[in-house]
Design an enzyme around this catalytic site. Structure first.
Site, mmCIF file in Angstrom:
data_model
loop_
_atom_site.group_PDB
_atom_site.id
_atom_site.type_symbol
_atom_site.label_atom_id
_atom_site.label_comp_id
_atom_site.label_asym_id
_atom_site.label_seq_id
_atom_site.Cartn_x
_atom_site.Cartn_y
_atom_site.Cartn_z
ATOM 1 N N LYS A 54 43.987 50.434 31.243
ATOM 2 C CA LYS A 54 43.080 50.812 32.591
ATOM 3 C C LYS A 54 43.222 52.490 32.391
ATOM 4 O O LYS A 54 42.215 52.879 33.259
ATOM 5 C CB LYS A 54 43.885 50.359 33.873
ATOM 6 C CG LYS A 54 43.468 48.927 34.484
ATOM 7 C CD LYS A 54 44.016 48.103 35.481
ATOM 8 C CE LYS A 54 44.160 46.321 35.905
ATOM 9 N NZ LYS A 54 44.755 46.377 36.944
ATOM 10 N N GLN A 98 49.103 46.478 40.679
ATOM 11 C CA GLN A 98 49.328 45.527 40.135
ATOM 12 C C GLN A 98 50.163 44.776 40.146
ATOM 13 O O GLN A 98 50.964 44.721 40.380
ATOM 14 C CB GLN A 98 49.654 46.191 38.344
ATOM 15 C CG GLN A 98 50.215 44.939 37.489
ATOM 16 C CD GLN A 98 48.579 44.646 36.965
ATOM 17 O OE1 GLN A 98 47.843 46.151 36.692
ATOM 18 N NE2 GLN A 98 48.997 43.639 36.323
ATOM 19 N N ASP A 121 40.231 46.398 43.970
ATOM 20 C CA ASP A 121 39.699 44.926 42.719
ATOM 21 C C ASP A 121 39.509 44.127 44.452
ATOM 22 O O ASP A 121 39.440 42.942 43.472
ATOM 23 C CB ASP A 121 41.668 44.710 43.783
ATOM 24 C CG ASP A 121 42.899 45.152 41.935
ATOM 25 O OD1 ASP A 121 41.808 44.564 40.680
ATOM 26 O OD2 ASP A 121 43.636 44.653 41.961
#
Ligand code: NAD
Length: 300
Positions: A54, A98, A121
């Site tokens: 990422k 995460q 997200d």
């Protein structure tokens, strides 16, 4: 005739280039560099690999990317403090915590603490609610990537009226995927581990999206001839030589003999997820400043 293989890797490269062009335009026109902050708690090896990708891809697209690496001993209160700081930092447009988080931290409370406008997200209940009611929010990256591959493969209008079956009902893939397919005018069925005769349900699908986390659960005779199959699953399987390989939730070689198009694992949906995260960060940066979304990504 065997199916066309949907090259998610190549599509993701072109999407990242479009995002890069949009970032360059925002910088030139408004002196804005969208910022993505990733929070990684603990030492989970798969998460570390994923977070490094990422970081690298965000930088390559010209985003400002920061990763906060916190020890596994971080308390929920400390993590909520980090999220609050990122919420109030004007240079941060996107926040991603995460998953999975170490035991002892309630991921639901942490995700709920993220400012929905920075929730790249798309897991916050506000964004889930906006999606469910057909309003503009931030859409979870993996289903968004699947939709893009389907549109690319079928053409947006050609999806109208198709029968779509989503196998799996998780908040991060199955449910939002079903919402997106419904908005694309498909007739949607969601099947899950409580469903009866899942193979028969799958056989009705013009579009079959599989996100169950069960290696090669979907066999060739579950697939409707001529359908499009999107395999979200990523399962690591041991090989006879003591190594391992990645397989999807669909028995690829079998499905390839029946479908008209399908995604491989790896190289299908996976690369789209990070590309969509970068896209969401640019969208969040524009919306937070009431700027028009740059033309490079406006139609994505
Ligand atoms: P999850 O475990 O949260 O949900 C699995 C879903 O599958 C559940 O809704 C369950 O009801 C359903 N299910 C399980 N067994 C079933 C069966 N036998 N028949 C019908 N339904 C069944 O999983 P998830 O987070 O949605 O992930 C699913 C898969 O997708 C995993 O392999 C995961 O690694 C992968 N994934 C990939 C990406 C990517 O970027 N490509 C992103 C997220 C998840």
């Amino acid at each position: 005739m065997t199916a066309t293989v949907i090259n998610g890797k190549a599509y993701a490269v072109s999407l990242r280039q479009q995002v890069g062009a949009a970032v360059a335009q925002l910088r030139a026109d408004w002196d804005v560099t969208p910022g993505l902050a990733v929070v990684l708690v603990g030492e989970d090896p798969a998460s570390q690999v994923y977070v490094r990708s990422k970081e690298a891809q965000a930088r390559e697209a010209g985003l400002r990317s920061t990763t906060l690496r916190l020890p596994a001993s971080t308390s929920q209160k400390e993590l909520l403090g980090v999220v609050a700081d990122l919420n109030s930092d004007p240079a941060v447009d996107g926040i991603l915590v995460q998953l999975p988080l170490p035991p002892g931290i309630d991921s639901g409370s942490v995700l709920a603490a993220i400012d929905p406008a920075k929730d790249v997200d798309g897991f916050h209940a506000i964004n889930a609610g906006l999606l469910a009611t057909g309003q503009k929010g931030l859409v979870p990256c993996t289903p968004l990537g699947c939709l893009m591959l389907l549109r690319h493969c079928l053409g947006p209008r050609a999806m109208t009226g198709l029968s779509a079956v989503v196998l799996g009902r998780s908040n991060i893939v199955g449910r939002p995927m079903a919402q997106l397919l419904m908005q694309a005018d498909c007739t949607v069925t969601i099947a899950h581990k409580g469903s009866r005769d899942v193979p028969a349900l799958c056989r009705q699908a013009d579009i079959l999206v599989v996100a169950v986390g069960r290696p090669e659960l979907v066999r060739g005779d579950w697939v409707k001839p001529g359908s499009v199959v999107i395999d979200v699953g990523i399962n690591r399987m041991a090989t006879a030589d003591g190594g391992s390989r990645l397989v999807g939730d669909v028995a690829y070689e079998e499905a390839r003999q029946v479908a008209s198009a399908l995604t491989p694992v790896p190289g299908g949906v996976g690369p789209m997820t990070i590309a969509c995260l970068l896209l969401n960060t640019v969208i969040a940066a524009c919306r937070r400043r009431s700027l028009a979304i740059p033309s490079y990504i406006a139609d994505c």
